[in-house]
Design an enzyme around this catalytic site. Structure first.
Site, short mmCIF file in Angstrom:
data_model
loop_
_atom_site.label_atom_id
_atom_site.label_comp_id
_atom_site.label_asym_id
_atom_site.label_seq_id
_atom_site.Cartn_x
_atom_site.Cartn_y
_atom_site.Cartn_z
N ASP A 129 -6.00 2.41 -3.23
CA ASP A 129 -7.23 2.28 -2.44
C ASP A 129 -7.41 3.48 -1.51
O ASP A 129 -8.33 3.50 -0.70
CB ASP A 129 -7.26 0.97 -1.66
CG ASP A 129 -6.20 0.88 -0.56
OD1 ASP A 129 -5.33 1.78 -0.48
OD2 ASP A 129 -6.24 -0.09 0.22
N ASP A 171 -1.25 1.48 -3.93
CA ASP A 171 -2.14 0.44 -4.47
C ASP A 171 -3.51 1.00 -4.83
O ASP A 171 -4.42 0.25 -5.14
CB ASP A 171 -2.25 -0.75 -3.52
CG ASP A 171 -3.00 -0.44 -2.24
OD1 ASP A 171 -3.04 0.75 -1.84
OD2 ASP A 171 -3.55 -1.37 -1.62
N ASP A 192 -2.66 6.41 -3.48
CA ASP A 192 -1.46 5.83 -2.88
C ASP A 192 -0.97 4.67 -3.76
O ASP A 192 -1.48 4.45 -4.86
CB ASP A 192 -1.70 5.40 -1.43
CG ASP A 192 -2.66 4.24 -1.31
OD1 ASP A 192 -3.39 3.95 -2.28
OD2 ASP A 192 -2.69 3.60 -0.24
N SER A 204 0.81 -1.21 0.00
CA SER A 204 0.00 0.00 0.00
C SER A 204 0.85 1.27 0.00
O SER A 204 1.59 1.54 -0.93
CB SER A 204 -0.96 -0.04 1.19
OG SER A 204 -1.92 0.98 1.11
#
Length: 447
Positions: free
Chosen positions: A251, A249, A247, A108
């Site tokens: 999400d 990833d 960000d 992430s």
């Protein structure tokens, strides 16, 4: 239930080359997960169970992808390799392709030295605790291999990004477009580096993209949702109407208006909820312990239910499901709209905010209207290991006094850091000076 050693609130995560994020562990994890999935889903329709693996742009993703693929294949699971796609894209593909699970290789918002592995269920939601516990238990079984005739096969998907782009666009109303809107999109050199600019361009926006040159090492480095100041500069320099920061990833979402003002998850969630209220009733919204007090007061004023979950999108989702509510999120920018997707999605959340602005034909600041974010003061106090701060008489007395002083004009939150030996003392109040003085009183009680 077996106690979980490896799975945290968001799968398995750590430093590459450490105890769990290495090729050997990924191989074992793939085999263990494959064994569990084969037991649950094997023999349906005479075909092998299938999973999809997606990843972000970290250099270590290739190593972990290959190891997971080998372990899953050895357990008799077919593998679809989606390549670099956002975490919510894996959730979508799992559900749309009727697969038994989805696997994401990402850490992430962490730097490139870290990575992680997390799972989605066949429904495109975080894997239930009991299934994670089964996988943990299977990790203790010897590594094996099914017979040659039952081995899984792997193939690369050619259209994973295109499928997801179309899905994202489907959450934006057909009677609206983004023609004439200048947007700067910051993909954090992460998983959305290709798909995010395409989504907004294909809806008509004039897009300038930054953070779209991943090299395996620069993910989240000075760009993206953790560094929205970079986006704010680009928006002002380009004379854009809006900026969208994701960000690593994709999400998590932060946005910037044409003046360079940064909007966090609380403000963006409010924008979405207000748009939904213009079309019908919103039963309730789930925030977290960190959600701004001003958001809570505004929900009360609007007659919308509000509950706080523990910090973490997993806990937000649990509260939403328990209450049957459709909207929730975190100040950090994890925003969940269950009328659009089964998980938090930065691109889709941005599209819902844009829906509000296009319907209202107003800038973001005007759409937020009566929402007043309360000033916050945070003081971190060193905490010796093993200290029982909850039983500290001085702190308890100071907390009561401060809460009486605030009396509906703010709130107090005290919690131990999950990563450092510190106690976090946070006060939100109508005025910055009041928040600061109350926080200092709490800190003084521990001196």
């Amino acid at each position: 239930m077996t106690q979980r050693k490896y799975f945290g609130t968001d799968g398995v995560r750590g430093e590459v080359g450490g105890e769990v994020i290495n090729a050997a562990f990924a191989l074992r994890l793939g085999y263990a997960a494959g064994r569990v999935l084969a037991r649950q889903h094997g023999g349906r329709g005479g075909s092998r169970p299938q999973v999809v693996i997606g990843k972000d742009t970290r250099i270590s993703g290739y190593m972990l992808e290959s190891a997971l693929e080998a372990g899953l294949s050895a357990a008799g699971i077919d593998v679809l390799l989606a390549g670099p796609v956002p975490t919510p894209a894996v959730a979508y593909l799992t559900r749309a392709l009727r697969l038994v699970a989805g696997i994401v290789i990402s850490a992430s918002h962490n730097p490139y030295q870290d990575n992680g592995i997390k799972f989605f269920s066949a429904q495109g939601m975080k894997l239930p605790d009991e299934v994670e516990a089964e996988i943990e238990a299977a990790l203790h079984e010897p590594l094996g291999c099914v017979g040659s005739e039952a081995l899984g096969r792997a193939r690369r998907m050619q259209d994973s990004q295109g499928r997801y782009i179309e899905f994202c666009k489907s959450t934006f109303p057909n009677d609206l477009d983004l023609n004439g809107v200048k947007i700067v999109v910051d993909a954090a050199h992460g998983a959305a580096y290709n798909v995010a600019p395409h989504v907004f361009r294909e809806l008509g926006a004039d897009v300038h993209a930054i953070g779209v040159s991943p090299d395996g090492f620069n993910i989240n480095e000075g760009v993206g949702a953790l560094h929205p100041e970079s986006l704010a500069r680009a928006v002002r320099e380009r004379g854009a109407h809006l900026g969208i920061a994701l960000d690593g990833d994709a999400d998590r979402l932060q946005m910037v208006d044409g003046d360079g003002r940064i909007y966090n998850g609380d403000e963006l969630l409010y924008a979405i909820v207000r748009e939904r209220m213009s079309r019908g009733t919103v039963a309730g919204v789930v925030g977290t312990l960190m959600t701004n007090y001003g958001f809570e007061l505004e929900m009360q004023r609007l007659g919308v239910g509000f509950e706080r979950a523990k910090v973490g999108d997993r806990y937000v989702m649990e509260q939403m499901q328990a209450r049957g509510w459709l909207y929730g999120g975190e100040s950090s920018g994890h925003l969940i709209c269950l009328d659009c997707h089964t998980t938090g999605d930065g691109i889709i959340a941005a599209l819902q905010v844009l829906t509000a602005l296009r319907r209202g034909n107003v800038p973001l600041a005007d759409w937020l209207g009566d929402l007043r974010m309360y000033p916050q003061k945070m003081i971190n106090v060193p905490l010796a290991p093993g200290t029982d701060w909850k039983s500290h008489a001085g702190l308890a007395a100071a907390t009561r006094a401060v809460e009486a002083e605030l009396a509906g004009r703010g709130r107090v939150l005290i919690r131990a850091s999950g990563t450092e030996p510190k106690l976090r003392l946070m006060v939100e109040a109508e005025e910055p000076a009041l928040a600061a003085s109350c926080a200092e009183k709490l800190a003084a009680s521990l001196a």
